[in-house]
Design a protein around this motif. Structure first.
Motif, short mmCIF file in Angstrom:
data_model
loop_
_atom_site.label_atom_id
_atom_site.label_comp_id
_atom_site.label_asym_id
_atom_site.label_seq_id
_atom_site.Cartn_x
_atom_site.Cartn_y
_atom_site.Cartn_z
N PHE A 194 28.39 -15.48 14.82
CA PHE A 194 27.88 -16.63 15.59
C PHE A 194 26.82 -16.19 16.60
CE2 PHE A 194 28.26 -19.00 19.62
CZ PHE A 194 27.76 -20.23 19.20
N THR A 195 27.08 -15.08 17.28
CA THR A 195 26.14 -14.57 18.27
C THR A 195 24.82 -14.19 17.61
OG1 THR A 195 28.00 -13.72 19.58
CG2 THR A 195 25.81 -12.86 20.10
N LEU A 196 24.90 -13.54 16.45
CA LEU A 196 23.68 -13.14 15.73
C LEU A 196 22.89 -14.35 15.26
CD1 LEU A 196 25.06 -10.15 13.60
CD2 LEU A 196 23.61 -10.03 15.65
N VAL A 197 23.59 -15.35 14.70
CA VAL A 197 22.92 -16.57 14.25
C VAL A 197 22.26 -17.28 15.43
CG1 VAL A 197 23.31 -18.89 13.31
CG2 VAL A 197 24.37 -16.91 12.21
N LEU A 198 22.98 -17.33 16.55
CA LEU A 198 22.46 -18.00 17.74
C LEU A 198 21.19 -17.31 18.25
CD1 LEU A 198 22.86 -20.16 19.95
CD2 LEU A 198 24.30 -18.51 21.18
N CYS A 199 21.25 -15.99 18.37
CA CYS A 199 20.09 -15.23 18.87
C CYS A 199 18.90 -15.34 17.92
CB CYS A 199 20.47 -13.77 19.07
SG CYS A 199 21.66 -13.51 20.41
N LEU A 200 19.18 -15.21 16.60
CA LEU A 200 18.11 -15.30 15.61
C LEU A 200 17.48 -16.69 15.60
CD1 LEU A 200 16.59 -13.85 13.31
CD2 LEU A 200 18.38 -14.67 11.75
N GLY A 201 18.32 -17.70 15.70
CA GLY A 201 17.82 -19.07 15.69
C GLY A 201 16.94 -19.37 16.89
N ILE A 202 17.36 -18.92 18.06
CA ILE A 202 16.57 -19.14 19.27
C ILE A 202 15.26 -18.36 19.19
CG2 ILE A 202 16.50 -18.76 21.76
CD1 ILE A 202 19.50 -19.33 21.85
N PHE A 203 15.33 -17.15 18.64
CA PHE A 203 14.13 -16.31 18.53
C PHE A 203 13.11 -16.93 17.57
CE2 PHE A 203 11.80 -12.90 16.33
CZ PHE A 203 11.14 -12.32 17.41
N VAL A 204 13.57 -17.46 16.44
CA VAL A 204 12.68 -18.00 15.41
C VAL A 204 12.26 -19.44 15.72
CG1 VAL A 204 12.47 -18.59 12.97
CG2 VAL A 204 13.62 -16.48 13.65
N VAL A 205 13.22 -20.28 16.07
CA VAL A 205 12.96 -21.71 16.24
C VAL A 205 12.73 -22.07 17.71
CG1 VAL A 205 13.84 -24.04 15.81
CG2 VAL A 205 14.33 -22.20 14.19
N GLY A 206 13.43 -21.38 18.58
CA GLY A 206 13.35 -21.72 20.00
C GLY A 206 14.57 -22.50 20.44
N TRP A 207 14.49 -23.07 21.63
CA TRP A 207 15.64 -23.78 22.20
C TRP A 207 16.06 -25.01 21.42
CZ3 TRP A 207 18.57 -21.18 25.21
CH2 TRP A 207 18.04 -20.14 25.98
N PRO A 208 15.19 -25.66 20.65
CA PRO A 208 15.67 -26.77 19.81
C PRO A 208 16.79 -26.36 18.85
CG PRO A 208 13.29 -26.87 19.98
CD PRO A 208 13.72 -25.58 20.63
N PHE A 209 16.80 -25.07 18.46
CA PHE A 209 17.88 -24.60 17.58
C PHE A 209 19.22 -24.70 18.30
CE2 PHE A 209 20.75 -21.26 16.11
CZ PHE A 209 20.79 -21.53 14.74
N LEU A 210 19.24 -24.35 19.58
CA LEU A 210 20.47 -24.43 20.36
C LEU A 210 20.96 -25.88 20.45
CD1 LEU A 210 22.59 -22.98 22.08
CD2 LEU A 210 21.09 -23.29 24.05
N ILE A 211 20.01 -26.80 20.65
CA ILE A 211 20.37 -28.22 20.71
C ILE A 211 20.93 -28.70 19.37
CG2 ILE A 211 19.45 -30.55 21.06
CD1 ILE A 211 17.35 -29.31 22.92
N GLY A 212 20.30 -28.24 18.27
CA GLY A 212 20.78 -28.61 16.94
C GLY A 212 22.17 -28.05 16.66
N LEU A 213 22.40 -26.81 17.08
CA LEU A 213 23.71 -26.18 16.87
C LEU A 213 24.79 -26.90 17.67
CD1 LEU A 213 24.84 -23.76 15.29
CD2 LEU A 213 24.56 -22.37 17.35
N LEU A 214 24.46 -27.26 18.91
CA LEU A 214 25.41 -28.00 19.74
C LEU A 214 25.71 -29.37 19.14
CD1 LEU A 214 27.06 -28.19 22.34
CD2 LEU A 214 25.01 -29.04 23.50
N SER A 215 24.68 -30.01 18.61
CA SER A 215 24.86 -31.32 17.97
C SER A 215 25.77 -31.22 16.75
CB SER A 215 23.51 -31.90 17.56
OG SER A 215 22.67 -32.07 18.68
N PHE A 216 25.59 -30.15 15.96
CA PHE A 216 26.43 -29.93 14.79
C PHE A 216 27.90 -29.79 15.19
CE2 PHE A 216 28.54 -26.66 12.13
CZ PHE A 216 28.57 -27.34 10.92
N SER A 217 28.16 -29.02 16.23
CA SER A 217 29.53 -28.82 16.70
C SER A 217 30.13 -30.12 17.22
CB SER A 217 29.55 -27.75 17.81
OG SER A 217 29.13 -26.50 17.33
N LEU A 218 29.34 -30.89 17.97
CA LEU A 218 29.83 -32.15 18.51
C LEU A 218 30.10 -33.17 17.40
CD1 LEU A 218 27.60 -32.57 21.70
CD2 LEU A 218 30.03 -31.94 21.59
#
Length: 237
Positions: A194-218
């Protein structure tokens, strides 16, 4: 022998059943190396899904001899071969907090008739066996009928903790908040992807990836909350 009287040999099986709850044999030791977790709930991360939402995983329940049972596919319950990897987290339950009635009068829970109609058992393993037979005719679905449904069914047959209100959500919460980690490797195996996916996603996509991941969990959490507590029988399995 006079009519209407039972011999000692005839009375012994009745005595044994009535005393089954008070004469529970001692359980073996928890042994992660041999994958033995007597009377435990067990949890392990799911591939891909847990990489995106680490609070979601695969659960099972163990027999008195420590063998793991888990509903891992349609019409199929695994026995002593936990799907998706070794146990990462476990929680041992107290058999003394379960109801093993030899008859309707022998219920120790407050749900005598409801428990009898749902399906009672005189031992821990007997309850798990009944749930296995039930789920051998069920279609597996991650969103409606899954491993958490199987464990909840077992706990309701046991009337574990004096309640028959076990469902996907409180089973997941019980393991999540009260479960014990097997070792440090289990913690890394659960959170490192999860940590690797999170870091890679933020690095490639930026902060919108974090918002998308949070939305998926919610969305996942909202679906299970809605299906469990708001829409009756939506997640009935």
């Amino acid at each position: 022998m006079s009519p209407g009287r039972l011999s000692i040999m005839e009375l012994k099986p009745i005595y044994d059943i009535e005393n089954a709850n008070s004469e529970l044999w001692p359980l073996g030791e928890i042994d992660p190396k041999k994958a033995k977790f007597p009377c435990c709930l067990v949890w392990t991360p799911l591939p891909v899904v847990s990489w995106l939402a680490p609070f979601i995983g695969h659960v099972g329940i163990c027999r008195e001899d420590g063998a793991v049972l888990d509903f891992s596919g349609s019409n199929f319950v695994n026995v002593d071969e936990f799907a998706y990897g070794a146990v990462a987290r476990y929680l041992q339950l107290d058999r003394e907090q379960c109801c093993f009635p030899p008859n309707l009068v022998g219920h120790t829970c407050k749900h005598r008739y409801k428990h009898a109609e749902y399906g009672t058992a005189i031992t821990w393993d007997d309850a798990l066996q009944s749930s296995m037979r039930h789920f051998e005719h069920k279609t597996y679905n991650l969103f409606t009928c899954n491993c958490h449904s199987f464990v909840a069914n077992c706990l309701n047959r046991l009337c574990c903790g004096g309640t028959m209100g076990w469902n996907m959500m409180n089973v997941a919460a019980l393991v999540l908040f009260k479960g014990h980690w097997v070792d440090t490797v289990s913690i890394l195996r659960s959170f490192l992807p999860f940590t690797l996916v999170l870091c890679l996603g933020i690095f490639v996509v930026g902060w919108p990836f974090l918002i998308g991941l949070l939305s998926f969990s919610l969305l996942l959490l909202g679906w299970f909350l809605l299906g469990t507590y708001c829409i009756k029988n939506l997640l009935d399995c």
